[in-house]
Design a protein around this motif. Structure first.
Motif, PDB file in Angstrom:
ATOM      1  N   LEU A   1       0.761  -1.168   0.060  1.00  0.00           N
ATOM      2  CA  LEU A   1       0.085  -0.004   0.003  1.00  0.00           C
ATOM      3  C   LEU A   1       0.760   1.282   0.077  1.00  0.00           C
ATOM      4  O   LEU A   1       0.553   2.149  -0.716  1.00  0.00           O
ATOM      5  CB  LEU A   1      -0.931  -0.037   1.305  1.00  0.00           C
ATOM      6  N   MET A   2       1.893   1.307   0.909  1.00  0.00           N
ATOM      7  CA  MET A   2       2.978   2.368   0.909  1.00  0.00           C
ATOM      8  C   MET A   2       3.648   2.699  -0.578  1.00  0.00           C
ATOM      9  O   MET A   2       3.687   3.692  -1.218  1.00  0.00           O
ATOM     10  CB  MET A   2       3.894   2.161   1.797  1.00  0.00           C
ATOM     11  N   GLU A   3       3.804   1.478  -1.397  1.00  0.00           N
ATOM     12  CA  GLU A   3       4.441   1.598  -2.592  1.00  0.00           C
ATOM     13  C   GLU A   3       3.460   1.932  -3.645  1.00  0.00           C
ATOM     14  O   GLU A   3       3.586   2.967  -4.239  1.00  0.00           O
ATOM     15  CB  GLU A   3       4.779   0.352  -3.090  1.00  0.00           C
ATOM     16  N   LEU A   4       2.147   1.865  -3.577  1.00  0.00           N
ATOM     17  CA  LEU A   4       1.205   2.119  -4.489  1.00  0.00           C
ATOM     18  C   LEU A   4       0.643   3.669  -4.265  1.00  0.00           C
ATOM     19  O   LEU A   4       0.507   4.150  -5.025  1.00  0.00           O
ATOM     20  CB  LEU A   4      -0.159   1.178  -4.133  1.00  0.00           C
TER      21      LEU A   4
ATOM     22  N   ARG B   1      -7.653  -0.235  -3.643  1.00  0.00           N
ATOM     23  CA  ARG B   1      -9.055  -0.748  -3.241  1.00  0.00           C
ATOM     24  C   ARG B   1      -8.948  -2.297  -3.118  1.00  0.00           C
ATOM     25  O   ARG B   1      -9.260  -2.891  -2.157  1.00  0.00           O
ATOM     26  CB  ARG B   1     -10.048  -0.144  -4.086  1.00  0.00           C
ATOM     27  N   ASP B   2      -8.357  -2.894  -3.954  1.00  0.00           N
ATOM     28  CA  ASP B   2      -8.280  -4.535  -4.008  1.00  0.00           C
ATOM     29  C   ASP B   2      -7.661  -4.887  -3.001  1.00  0.00           C
ATOM     30  O   ASP B   2      -7.964  -5.759  -2.356  1.00  0.00           O
ATOM     31  CB  ASP B   2      -7.532  -5.121  -5.241  1.00  0.00           C
ATOM     32  N   ILE B   3      -6.264  -4.238  -2.402  1.00  0.00           N
ATOM     33  CA  ILE B   3      -5.754  -4.667  -1.301  1.00  0.00           C
ATOM     34  C   ILE B   3      -6.543  -4.343   0.137  1.00  0.00           C
ATOM     35  O   ILE B   3      -6.535  -5.349   1.018  1.00  0.00           O
ATOM     36  CB  ILE B   3      -4.400  -3.910  -1.211  1.00  0.00           C
ATOM     37  N   LEU B   4      -7.229  -3.075   0.104  1.00  0.00           N
ATOM     38  CA  LEU B   4      -7.991  -2.805   1.239  1.00  0.00           C
ATOM     39  C   LEU B   4      -9.196  -3.829   1.502  1.00  0.00           C
ATOM     40  O   LEU B   4      -9.368  -4.264   2.427  1.00  0.00           O
ATOM     41  CB  LEU B   4      -8.484  -1.407   1.194  1.00  0.00           C
ATOM     42  N   LYS B   5      -9.879  -4.313   0.546  1.00  0.00           N
ATOM     43  CA  LYS B   5     -10.913  -5.202   0.613  1.00  0.00           C
ATOM     44  C   LYS B   5     -10.346  -6.535   1.254  1.00  0.00           C
ATOM     45  O   LYS B   5     -11.229  -7.027   1.970  1.00  0.00           O
ATOM     46  CB  LYS B   5     -11.213  -5.393  -0.912  1.00  0.00           C
TER      47      LYS B   5
END
Length: 203
Positions: A31-34, A46-50
């Motif tokens: 997430l930090m990279e994105l 969003r996909d990772i947060l899900k």
């Protein structure tokens, strides 16, 4: 046309599958990279947060019609609903300035563990979605913050405070991890909070 649609669906399925295979700390790092990419792909965020919602809860999202940051426009809030203060959860604010995206991310968790001299880690709850150690989160500390009385990675402090720098875009994040014990404790600890914020939002 159907081939193109199939390829797009397959790509997003692969991204979701890869995200589900990552550990919690790896997801934090991703997430930090994105969110510091030159051109942020918010769909990947969003996909990772899900994948970070503890069932039966699901990630919620809503439009943000406010911003506490001068010169930044509120865009979208992603969050896990909760009823009591000790429930694990996260909230992520997506903000805009022109066509550029900025984020704040906060994870309130309780990852409790013990560590043997051999390095083996035993979690209090082995099935807890947010299991992580301070050592797992330390690699994302690119530059420890500097204070009059020491550095942000002082092993005697329960707080890790750093700047994360994306190696490609050079965009930066403020990065804090709060533990129950000092971060240098080699026997046991509990990670309680992770907070991440685009450096431009930090005053």
């Amino acid at each position: 046309m159907y081939k193109k649609i199939f390829a797009i669906v397959a790509f997003f399925s692969l991204c979701t599958m890869n995200a589900q295979e990552m550990t919690f700390s790896q997801k934090v790092g991703k997430l930090m990279e994105l969110v510091t990419a030159e051109n942020v792909d918010n769909n990947q965020v969003r996909d990772i947060l899900k994948t970070l919602a503890i069932a039966p809860k699901e990630m919620k999202e809503g439009a943000m019609d406010y911003s506490i940051y001068d010169d930044f426009e509120g865009d979208t809030l992603y969050y896990i609903p909760y009823k009591t203060a000790d429930e694990p959860r996260y909230s992520v604010e997506k903000l805009k300035q022109g066509d550029k995206l900025f984020y704040t991310l906060q994870f309130l968790i309780s990852s409790e563990y013990t560590k043997e001299p051999s390095g083996k880690v035993t979690y209090k709850d082995k099935d807890y979605l947010y299991n992580t150690t301070i050592e797992d989160l330390m690699p994302y500390c690119t530059t420890p913050m500097s204070y009059k009385n020491g550095k942000g990675n002082n092993p005697e402090s329960p707080l890790l405070s750093c700047v994360y720098t994306n190696p490609n875009s050079k965009r930066k994040l403020m990065y804090w991890v709060v533990c129950e014990n000092k971060i240098g404790d080699k026997e046991k600890n509990r990670v309680k909070e992770i907070k991440i914020q685009s450096q431009e939002l930090w005053r």
